[in-house]
Design a protein around this motif. Sequence first.
Motif, PDB file in Angstrom:
ATOM      1  N   GLU A  24     -12.434  26.578 -23.537  1.00  0.00           N
ATOM      2  CA  GLU A  24     -11.554  27.689 -23.176  1.00  0.00           C
ATOM      3  C   GLU A  24     -10.129  27.210 -23.260  1.00  0.00           C
ATOM      4  O   GLU A  24      -9.731  26.349 -22.456  1.00  0.00           O
ATOM      5  N   PRO A  25      -9.328  27.596 -24.181  1.00  0.00           N
ATOM      6  CA  PRO A  25      -9.656  28.389 -25.373  1.00  0.00           C
ATOM      7  C   PRO A  25     -10.442  27.542 -26.374  1.00  0.00           C
ATOM      8  O   PRO A  25     -10.376  26.318 -26.338  1.00  0.00           O
ATOM      9  N   PRO A  26     -11.153  28.207 -27.287  1.00  0.00           N
ATOM     10  CA  PRO A  26     -11.948  27.466 -28.264  1.00  0.00           C
ATOM     11  C   PRO A  26     -11.060  26.597 -29.147  1.00  0.00           C
ATOM     12  O   PRO A  26     -10.006  27.029 -29.596  1.00  0.00           O
ATOM     13  N   GLY A  27     -11.471  25.351 -29.354  1.00  0.00           N
ATOM     14  CA  GLY A  27     -10.756  24.470 -30.272  1.00  0.00           C
ATOM     15  C   GLY A  27     -11.317  24.646 -31.679  1.00  0.00           C
ATOM     16  O   GLY A  27     -12.504  24.902 -31.864  1.00  0.00           O
ATOM     17  N   THR A  28     -10.465  24.536 -32.645  1.00  0.00           N
ATOM     18  CA  THR A  28     -10.899  24.683 -34.038  1.00  0.00           C
ATOM     19  C   THR A  28     -10.386  23.508 -34.865  1.00  0.00           C
ATOM     20  O   THR A  28      -9.411  22.856 -34.500  1.00  0.00           O
ATOM     21  N   GLY A  29     -11.041  23.290 -35.930  1.00  0.00           N
ATOM     22  CA  GLY A  29     -10.628  22.250 -36.869  1.00  0.00           C
ATOM     23  C   GLY A  29     -11.193  22.559 -38.237  1.00  0.00           C
ATOM     24  O   GLY A  29     -12.185  23.279 -38.373  1.00  0.00           O
ATOM     25  N   THR A  30     -10.548  22.057 -39.253  1.00  0.00           N
ATOM     26  CA  THR A  30     -11.046  22.232 -40.624  1.00  0.00           C
ATOM     27  C   THR A  30     -11.099  20.877 -41.314  1.00  0.00           C
ATOM     28  O   THR A  30     -10.401  19.938 -40.925  1.00  0.00           O
ATOM     29  N   GLY A  31     -11.922  20.809 -42.302  1.00  0.00           N
ATOM     30  CA  GLY A  31     -12.043  19.595 -43.108  1.00  0.00           C
ATOM     31  C   GLY A  31     -12.458  19.950 -44.516  1.00  0.00           C
ATOM     32  O   GLY A  31     -13.056  21.000 -44.746  1.00  0.00           O
TER      33      GLY A  31
END
Length: 107
Positions: A24-31
């Motif tokens: 909370e809040p959602p963590g995001t990541g990209t690869g």
Amino acid sequence: MDRESPYVHNSTYTIVMRAIDNGEPPGTGTGTLVIHLGDKNDNTPRLTSNTTVMCGNKADRARVTADDADGYPFGGPFTFTLGKDDVELKSLWIFDPSTGKNIEYQG
């Protein structure tokens, strides 16, 4: 994965990943994952045209062209031959040159 796939460009397959956790809040990541694909001899050579017209060809020649979807060293140059046991046919027609991607036969 196949190197001849429409999703593969320059022998590489690119995967973009996105991750989201339950925080909370959602963590995001990209690869990004880039996979380099090697080639193998998995396609057969084919003639680009199965017919040719000799009538009116004053030089008595026709061009034969082959193609193969495989990359080097599996995609050519090709060796062109007439039927192995057809001596009469071989005495009437020759390939010049007999190796390459484009050759001419004459008679």
